[in-house]
Design an enzyme around this catalytic site. Structure first.
Site, PDB file in Angstrom:
ATOM      1  N   SER A  51      -4.743   6.992   6.222  1.00 25.15           N
ATOM      2  CA  SER A  51      -5.610   8.043   5.879  1.00 25.15           C
ATOM      3  C   SER A  51      -4.976   9.428   6.498  1.00 25.15           C
ATOM      4  CB  SER A  51      -6.739   7.862   6.850  1.00 25.15           C
ATOM      5  OG  SER A  51      -7.735   8.884   6.745  1.00 25.15           O
TER       6      SER A  51
ATOM      7  N   GLU B 135     -13.869   3.888  -2.053  1.00 26.49           N
ATOM      8  CA  GLU B 135     -13.857   4.665  -0.896  1.00 26.49           C
ATOM      9  C   GLU B 135     -13.679   6.307  -1.290  1.00 26.49           C
ATOM     10  OE1 GLU B 135     -10.045   4.987   1.418  1.00 26.49           O
ATOM     11  OE2 GLU B 135      -9.784   2.946   0.696  1.00 26.49           O
TER      12      GLU B 135
ATOM     13  N   HIS C  36     -12.320   1.836   3.713  1.00 22.64           N
ATOM     14  CA  HIS C  36     -11.356   2.581   4.384  1.00 22.64           C
ATOM     15  C   HIS C  36     -10.588   2.263   5.497  1.00 22.64           C
ATOM     16  CE1 HIS C  36      -9.398   6.612   4.503  1.00 22.64           C
ATOM     17  NE2 HIS C  36      -9.776   6.780   5.952  1.00 22.64           N
TER      18      HIS C  36
END
Length: 304
Positions: A149, A238, A268
């Site tokens: 991320s 996602e 995610h």
């Protein structure tokens, strides 16, 4: 595979309210951080995990190993959390699975978080950590950089900075749903983990008074040519999937050897639940094997 596995629908149903509460844009980031650290106790690490508390580039870090580890190669791991939350504690289990698969120590950096420390604090910390690993005696091409991320975006930004400022290239990049351009507004309100309001709050906190066009902040906007072999994973459902697909296309157009795994039915950074879900464990193993191959090319060539 995990010692204990749970049905995928059960885990999804359990995680949905957890993330809606824990990563809520109206909660102070300090509360979100505490909840994430507390919740990480449910993430099972593999047997034999060892954690050593160290310092890298002037910041705390965890050196995570499982079994015997290489003394010539390592992984620098940059955790996710929108640049505002997350820690080595929240990502310890994931780091341990990667340590087991690579046979290397995984160094999880506790970089400074926004809004207290906006851009470029996290990037400066990552740069200092990588350079200190080199000072410790690791060759740059025996250091892989991985992250998820925001940490995936930070890994990409670090590789660009190392190339441009230090003429150095890591062995590989392992990117789990990387947030390569925080300027981009999601087209949907939320996925299982991330909501649009939360992601926008994190992007604003990280940018501070900076320039959103700065490629250190948004490395997807930067030059990708000359980066090392890269692995990217994202689930098709996602919010970051389209951005990840665009990154992969741009990496390949720039001549960067790139592997792209698109999953269905996960969420995610499902790798955080690798100790509970078979399919999450499988993509974690895949990333670990990619990094292992990149870190041990000399050994592979010498066989026979």
């Amino acid at each position: 595979m995990p010692d204990v596995t749970l049905p995928l629908p059960v885990v999804r149903a359990a995680l949905n309210p957890v993330f809606r509460i824990m990563l809520h844009h109206r909660l102070p980031f300090s509360v979100q951080r505490a909840l994430m650290d507390w919740g990480s106790a449910a993430q099972r690490a593999p047997r034999g995990t060892r954690v050593e508390y160290v310092e890298l580039g002037g910041r705390p870090a965890e050196r995570v190993t499982v079994g015997q580890d290489s003394d010539t190669a390592t992984v620098l791991y940059l955790h996710g959390g929108g640049y505002t939350v997350g820690s080595p504690v929240t990502h310890r289990a994931l780091a341990a699975y990667l340590a087991r698969e690579t046979g290397c120590a995984v160094q999880v950096l506790d970089y400074r978080l926004a809004p207290e420390h906006p851009f470029p604090a996290a990037l400066e910390d990552a740069e200092a950590a990588f350079l200190e690993l080199v000072d410790f005696g690791y060759r740059p091409d025996r250091i892989a950089v991985a992250g998820d991320s925001a940490g995936g975006g930070l890994s990409l930004a670090l590789a660009e900075r190392l190339r441009d400022r230090h003429v150095v290239t890591p062995a590989a990049l392992g990117l789990i749903a990387p947030w390569g351009d925080p300027n981009e507004v999601p087209t949907r309100d939320r996925d299982l983990v991330v909501s649009k309001p939360w992601s926008r709050a994190c992007a604003a906190a990280y940018l501070g008074r900076g320039d959103g066009s700065d490629t250190g902040y948004a490395p997807l906007l930067g030059e990708l040519r000359g980066l090392p072999p890269t692995y990217v994973q994202a689930d098709v459902d996602e919010l970051l999937h389209n951005q990840c697909a665009r990154l992969v296309a741009q990496l390949r157009a720039a001549g960067v050897p790139t592997e792209f795994t698109e999953t269905r039915g996960l969420w995610h950074v499902a790798q955080l639940q690798a100790g509970l879900v078979d399919s999450a464990a499988a993509v974690t193993v895949e990333l670990g094997q990619f990094l292992r191959q990149a870190l041990r090319p000399a050994r592979n060539r010498s066989i026979g």
